[in-house]
Design an enzyme around this catalytic site. Structure first.
Site: not given
Ligand code: FCB
Length: 466
Positions: A165, A367
């Site tokens: 991220e 995720e």
């Protein structure tokens, strides 16, 4: 209908070094950005639990990997902590390396594929103090760190990732003022975002070089993981709503998708940034570096969609142009503990976008998970947490993943975030994500929740066992 997942589809666990390891002063580990912030103001963390603890993975990695095995999980991702692997002279710290060698060996013994990420928001503090990602030297230092890791663990790890991220640090530290140093400065945020794109590209270049030089496994792969939050606006959008969508999608998603699929940054976004004086500083030769940013596959972290509309104000508090306001969808369903919308179809929409726009790029769900507060409420008489809400959450998302695959999306796996409860940044242990509980009052002891049995049965059906 009973959910089934295809053979060969990775089912595994997602975690990170800084959120699990603890042992923050072992191995001559350096201080991280998080340790520094925790020391400075521990009240900023839920229940005053700073970054030091993790969930004791450093001591319990063998037990944890065996637990994964017992649930038939076939893979797990964690990250090397830059602060543990390297010293301040940018040389390998052999004590830190020894820990990760042990983790690799244990994964291998248990026949679990290890996915290794190099960076999960965890800058060494001495580099942060020199400007962090605003400073080009930090970009170079990251490339040295990546090279060192590839050479050290090249024969032990097949699946590598440069960043988790990369959008989060520019957003949380520089744009939203949510994380230390609490800035709200779009322009500096853009510079940070640009430098992370360069750092990613340099690391991929190092990876390709290390492969040529024989340091890596022949079939080693490199990827990038991002929260490509699928973007939506109102059902009957105005041209201004669509413009808000273009820039939000451009900065959060296309920036990283273009970089990792074609080694470029989205031209329309750069043009808009230039027109409003927010373009990052670029140097001659950078284009060549960015071209190296193409990866072998992508990780898609999915928690929530992004919904935006035209901004009410044209400029923000600091006088920078504002591109969008949040849009509250009247039908939204919320995870009230985390404040995130639950929208399982977003995972399918992303799969379809990948199929349409980047058909050559495979990806996996790196995720997805549900954090819930006060799970104690849900214990049965035997003391096991009955987390039916989590089972429902995972099932709903996996159903949409399966539909995307049936319709041609090249999605090769699913990693559940936080299989074992862990420390979550400023929320610390507020929301629990795990299929496995961590008893904070009982020396971090692990206990299965109902969802652990559910996921085990799901994988048994995939493998025709049980
Ligand atoms: C993601 C992060 C991860 C974790 C989850 C809940 O954004 O990648 O570290 O904290 O959120």
């Amino acid at each position: 209908m009973q959910l089934t997942i295809p053979k060969g589809f990775f089912m595994g666990a997602a975690m990170s070094g800084p959120q699990t390891e603890g042992a923050y002063k072992k191995d001559h580990r350096l201080e991280s950005f998080w340790d520094h912030w925790s020391d400075l103001s521990v009240s900023d963390f839920y229940n005053k639990v700073g970054s030091y603890v993790g969930n004791d993975f450093y001591e319990r990695y063998e037990e944890d990997i065996k637990l994964f095995k017992s649930l038939h999980l076939d893979s797990f991702r964690t990250s090397i902590q830059w602060t543990r692997l390297m010293d301040q002279d940018q040389k390998l710290n052999p004590e830190g390396a020894a820990f990760y060698h042990k983790v690799c060996a244990c994964a291998k013994e248990n026949d679990i594929e290890l996915f290794m990420n190099l960076y999960h928001f965890d800058m060494p503090y001495y580099l942060f103090a020199r400007g962090g990602w605003e400073n080009r030297e930090v970009v170079e230092a990251y490339a040295v760190y990546a090279r060192t890791a590839f050479r050290e663990f090249g024969k032990e790890i097949r699946y590598w990732f440069t960043f988790n991220e990369p959008i989060v640090e520019p957003d949380q530290e520089y744009r939203h003022g949510a994380w230390y140093p609490f800035l709200k400065d779009e322009k500096r945020g853009m510079q940070v975002q640009y430098h992370i794109a360069l750092a990613h590209s340099l690391a991929v270049r190092e990876f390709r070089k290390a492969k040529e030089e024989g340091y890596l496994l022949k079939d080693a792969q490199i990827g990038l993981i991002n929260a490509f939050a699928p973007p939506y606006t109102k059902e009957d959008p105005t041209p201004e709503d669509l413009e808000a969508l273009r820039m939000t999608d451009g900065i959060h998603n296309r920036w990283w998708l273009d970089l990792s699929t074609s080694g470029t940054l989205p031209g329309d976004v750069l043009e808009t940034l230039k027109a409003c004086g927010m373009a990052p500083e670029m140097r001659p030769g950078d284009e060549e570096i960015l071209k190296c940013g193409r990866v072998d596959w992508l990780g898609f972290n999915y928690y929530q969609p992004t919904r935006v509309q035209a901004p009410k104000e044209k400029v923000d508090e600091a006088g920078y142009p504002k591109f969008a306001d949040p849009y509250i969808w009247p039908e939204r369903r919320m995870n009230v503990y985390r404040g995130w919308e639950i929208y399982p179809k977003g995972i399918y929409d992303f799969g379809m976008k990948m199929k349409r726009e980047y058909p050559d790029m495979k990806f996996f769900i790196s995720e997805n998970g549900m954090g819930v507060e006060h799970e104690d409420r849900f214990r049965n008489e035997e003391g096991e947490i009955q987390d039916d809400y989590r089972i429902e959450f995972v099932q709903d998302h996996l159903e949409w993943v399966m539909k995307a695959i049936e319709e041609g999306a090249n999605c090769v796996g699913y990693h559940y975030w936080g299989v074992i409860d862990n420390w979550s940044w400023s929320n610390a242990f507020k929301n629990r994500y795990g299929f496995i509980e961590v008893d904070l009052m009982g020396n971090y002891q692990r206990k299965l929740k109902k969802s652990a049995h559910w996921v085990k049965a799901l994988i048994e059906r995939r493998d025709g066992i049980g």
